[in-house]
Design an enzyme around this catalytic site. Structure first.
Site, PDB file in Angstrom:
ATOM      1  N   SER A 140       0.850  -1.191   0.000  1.00 46.86           N
ATOM      2  CA  SER A 140       0.000   0.000   0.000  1.00 46.86           C
ATOM      3  C   SER A 140       0.884   1.238   0.000  1.00 46.86           C
ATOM      4  O   SER A 140       1.996   1.215   0.544  1.00 46.86           O
ATOM      5  CB  SER A 140      -0.900   0.017   1.239  1.00 46.86           C
ATOM      6  N   TYR A 151      -1.882  -0.216  10.448  1.00 46.46           N
ATOM      7  CA  TYR A 151      -1.970  -0.703   9.068  1.00 46.46           C
ATOM      8  C   TYR A 151      -0.761  -0.240   8.266  1.00 46.46           C
ATOM      9  O   TYR A 151      -0.165  -1.018   7.515  1.00 46.46           O
ATOM     10  CB  TYR A 151      -3.270  -0.200   8.445  1.00 46.46           C
TER      11      TYR A 151
END
Length: 256
Positions: A140, A151
């Site tokens: 990501s 995250y």
């Protein structure tokens, strides 16, 4: 690209919906035999809709046992594995780091790092037996972003895993690469991101994160699923045979 993956076996994790489903559908259309792995029961339904060249397997990839069972099944069913696309992940909650509870931090790491870490480990005996292969990790660009620090840390771990494992496995003809998607407009999820639901405050924090992601891109919009699928399959293909250890940002110019 008809036939680009002819004769190759691809395992796609997190394949019951979203980007993973798109990867599996297009890979099968381009000749791959595909194993769709997901803990959602409807993964078999998604695989059946693709056709006889696809099969579903239900597993919890947050455990090593689940990852190993999935890879062993794929190798038995199709005779080996050539490509693994590690796609499982996704922020469960959006909130300032100070508002995260310890158990919530652990849950984010289990969701977005461990399935890829375990998947890479479990597939290696099969790729080594094949004499080579390719691992594509879906990371990501959110290694920089607000309201999702755990995250972000998990995806930073995937980047490090990709580069270190690529260096270690190059002599075995195994490539390890990654894409770093930005915000992506996927269809509504059949399994919710946060099973507990978001409070009004969490929805406000989510809106702030979405605003930041959109503003950070040069193109000022979210990607489509197809715009994420294409780079993943390019890196998985023989067209990328001299690319390893690389992390390709796919985020409208935002490198994270």
């Amino acid at each position: 690209m008809s036939g680009r993956f002819a004769g190759q076996v691809m395992v796609v994790t997190g394949a019951a919906q979203g980007i993973g489903q798109g990867v599996a559908q297009r890979a099968a259309a381009e000749g791959a035999q595909v194993v769709l792995v997901d803990r959602a029961d409807f993964v078999d339904e998604v695989a059946a809709a693709i056709g006889p060249q696809a099969v579903g397997f239900n597993a919890d990839l947050e455990t090593h046992a689940g990852a190993q069972a999935a890879m062993d099944f794929a190798a038995r069913h199709f005779g080996g594995i050539d490509i693994l696309v590690n796609n499982v992940g996704g922020a469960i909650r959006m909130r300032p780091y100070a508002a995260f509870e310890p158990a919530q931090i652990d849950a984010e790491i289990r969701r977005s790092l461990m399935p890829t870490l375990y998947g890479c480990h479990a597939v290696l005996p099969h790729l080594l037996a094949r004499g080579g292969g390719t691992i594509v990790n879906v990371s990501s660009n959110a290694t920089r972003g607000i309201h999702r620090v755990p995250y972000s840390a998990a995806k930073g771990g995937i980047n490090a895993l990709t580069q270190s494992l690529a260096m270690e496995l190059g002599e075995h003809h195994i490539r390890v690469v990654a894409t770093a998607p930005g915000g992506t407009a996927a269809p509504p999820r059949r399994v919710p991101r946060n099973a507990e639901g978001d409070s009004a405050q969490e929805q406000a924090w989510m809106a702030q994160a979405v605003e930041q992601v959109t503003a950070s891109t040069f193109l000022k919009r979210y990607a489509t699923v197809d715009e994420q699928v294409a780079p993943i399959l390019f890196l998985a293909s023989r067209e990328a045979s001299y690319i390893t250890g690389s992390i390709l940002p796919v985020a409208g110019g935002d490198t994270g």
